[in-house]
Design a protein around this motif. Structure first.
Motif, PDB file in Angstrom:
ATOM      1  N   ASP A  46      -6.114   2.654  -0.010  1.00 24.10           N
ATOM      2  CA  ASP A  46      -4.880   2.989  -0.711  1.00 24.10           C
ATOM      3  C   ASP A  46      -5.185   3.695  -2.025  1.00 24.10           C
ATOM      4  N   SER A  90       0.844  -1.205   0.000  1.00 27.38           N
ATOM      5  CA  SER A  90       0.000   0.000   0.000  1.00 27.38           C
ATOM      6  C   SER A  90       0.874   1.248   0.000  1.00 27.38           C
ATOM      7  N   ASN A 145       0.592   4.176  -1.356  1.00 22.28           N
ATOM      8  CA  ASN A 145      -0.046   5.489  -1.168  1.00 22.28           C
ATOM      9  C   ASN A 145      -0.374   5.743   0.297  1.00 22.28           C
ATOM     10  N   LEU A 146      -0.879   4.730   0.974  1.00 25.58           N
ATOM     11  CA  LEU A 146      -1.146   4.886   2.407  1.00 25.58           C
ATOM     12  C   LEU A 146       0.126   5.210   3.165  1.00 25.58           C
TER      13      LEU A 146
END
Length: 528
Positions: A381, A146, A148-149
């Motif tokens: 995400d 993930s 983006n998270l």
């Protein structure tokens, strides 16, 4: 990933009590939640690995107080876009906002869990119990995929969600963008009195104090009445008077200030520093001089805000992104009112503001009942990806806005829809979040963004990360904390001599403070 759930006799007792409460409530005992469901196609399916392999959408049930049962069509359209994009069927359970925590407890003890649950705070007992009982699962295996998270959440947020201190992360943070808030100032009053704005709207403490004096004694509104005050403060939720200046006098939360008994300390508890004494002294002197609203000791934050809007006070603390909207509201009754936003430089000549907490404004947790936890994590995400964030921030063409003359023109109902979307996730490095294009013109946004960015850049995170040491839950500590709050407020109001602070501080150490300091220092050292 399956985690066994541990149910205790205590939980069974709570369940019986809550079920009885629910039976007596206005919904006639029906704890079934209304839902906001947008289906990717008309076939539907159960969420399972087989569903993913067959190409059917994965059903993900989410309990949250974000999307209401009466959500506008633009919110439902947004869910539809996610469904089609990610091959999911999102089903939002929407309890009444006023009874969310009660319904949350009912859901947890029932054992019938949705795939995802939103918890208002990572520090609430209800979340901590859910983690300890195995109702909430670790996410480490899924966060590795993930990007983006991980990229758009604070590192300290992930640390705070290692709830059991076992290295596992037990939730996805709904990020709160940390910032330092300066002050709203009546620009029209400054103009009336011939007061020049300092460079970069940055006052020294001395200049700020003189401004409060002039707003109090020099008839800034020109009505020939002695009816204005420089500053409006208030009692906070703990019934403690909010000091006028805090960070501006060097108080930046839990830090290594040097020369203390402990490596890390809060100025309140530092017996080798005058920072907190100076904080109390400044408010004490301003209150005695009469440049603080005399109603401050009985006002809450809403009352203080109202007295500012009515032209009783000329300065209050606030968020720079709200200057335009605040000014427009004031001009409804006083067309000549104009606001400016200013900051006050600290002892080192720089604008800094201590900010507390973990950078978290609620937690998205995956439950032990989720059959496709990786898919649930993927949804969050995606929302922080460039494509997903554009949808969250700006909405969907022909749903939230249309193009006219090459510019986006938002529909009347877009503001509520975008506010809700922005309540699901946030990027920690995008302060434009604070000004929705559905509520502000592009010109207003571009004008405010530099000041918003400045407030973000000026933030200095307190090293406690919102941690509460076990010592703080001991009865003697809790009892004395109330005494501390009362006595320090009385010092600011001049009812007690400031010299008494030393004794009050010593008594705090004797009533659990010593252990509190040890535990907090151990935590901070472990997180560095």
């Amino acid at each position: 990933m399956n985690i066994s759930k541990h149910r205790t006799k205590k939980m069974a007792t709570i369940l019986a009590s809550l079920l009885l409460l629910a039976a007596c409530s206005s919904n006639n005992g029906n704890s079934t939640q209304p839902s906001v469901t947008a289906t990717a196609n008309n076939t539907g399916s159960n969420s399972s690995g087989a569903a993913e392999e067959s190409g059917d959408p994965v059903k993900i049930q989410i309990m949250a107080n974000v999307l209401a049962a009466d959500s506008p069509d633009n919110q439902k359209a947004f869910v539809e876009v996610l469904n089609k994009k990610l091959n999911v069927e999102l089903d939002f359970l929407a309890p009444p906002a006023s009874g969310y925590e009660e319904q949350l407890q009912l859901t947890l003890v029932s054992g019938e869990l949705p795939d995802v649950i939103f918890f208002p705070s990572e520090q609430d007992e209800i979340f901590l119990n859910a983690v300890n009982d195995g109702a909430v699962i670790p996410l480490n295996d899924y966060l590795d995929q993930s990007s983006n998270l991980m990229k758009y959440s604070y590192e300290r947020s992930w640390e705070a969600l290692k709830t059991l201190r076992d290295g596992n992360v037990y939730g996805i943070p709904r990020t709160s963008i940390t910032r330092y808030d300066g002050f709203f100032v009546r620009q029209d009053w400054m103009d009336n009195l011939g007061i020049e704005m300092p460079e970069n709207n940055e006052f020294t403490v001395e200049e700020f104090t003189e401004l409060l004096r002039k707003f109090t004694f020099d008839d800034p509104d020109g009505n020939k009445q002695n009816d204005t005050y420089g500053y409006g403060t208030y009692l906070n939720a703990s019934k403690v008077l909010e000091p006028v200046l805090l960070s501006e006098l060097g108080h930046l939360g839990w830090q290594n200030y040097g020369d203390g008994e402990y490596a890390y300390t809060l100025p309140e508890y530092d017996r080798n520093s005058d920072i907190y004494k100076n904080v109390l002294q400044y408010t004490r002197d301003a209150y005695k001089e009469g440049i603080i609203d005399p109603d401050s000791p009985i006002n809450n934050v809403d009352a203080a805000s109202d007295r500012f809007s009515r032209g009783i006070t000329g300065v209050i603390r606030g968020f720079v992104g709200q200057v335009k909207s605040r000014q427009a509201k004031m001009q409804e009754t006083n067309p000549k009112a104009e606001l400016a936003y200013v900051t006050v430089k600290g002892p080192d000549g720089e604008v800094k503001g201590g900010v507390y907490g973990t950078g978290i404004w609620g937690v998205w947790a995956i439950t032990s009942e989720a059959e496709s936890p990786e898919k649930a994590v993927e949804v969050f995400d995606y929302l922080l990806s460039d494509e997903g964030w554009d949808l969250v921030s700006n909405g969907i063409e022909n749903i939230h806005y249309k193009f006219e003359g090459g510019k986006k023109v938002y529909f009347d109902d877009a503001s509520r829809g975008l506010y809700t979307l922005r309540s699901i996730v946030r990027r920690h490095d995008d302060p434009s979040f604070f000004m929705s294009p559905a509520s502000y013109s592009e010109e207003d946004i571009q004008e405010a963004l530099p000041a918003i960015q400045k407030s973000v850049d000026a933030a200095v995170s307190s090293l406690d990360q919102g941690y509460t040491p076990p010592a703080a839950r001991q009865p003697n500590y809790m009892d004395y904390k109330l005494t501390w709050d009362e006595l320090t407020t009385r010092m600011m109001l001049g009812d007690l001599p400031l010299e008494q602070l030393e004794q009050v501080r010593d008594d705090w150490y004797k009533n659990g403070g010593e252990q509190y300091m040890k535990e907090m220092n151990e935590f901070i050292q472990s997180s560095q």
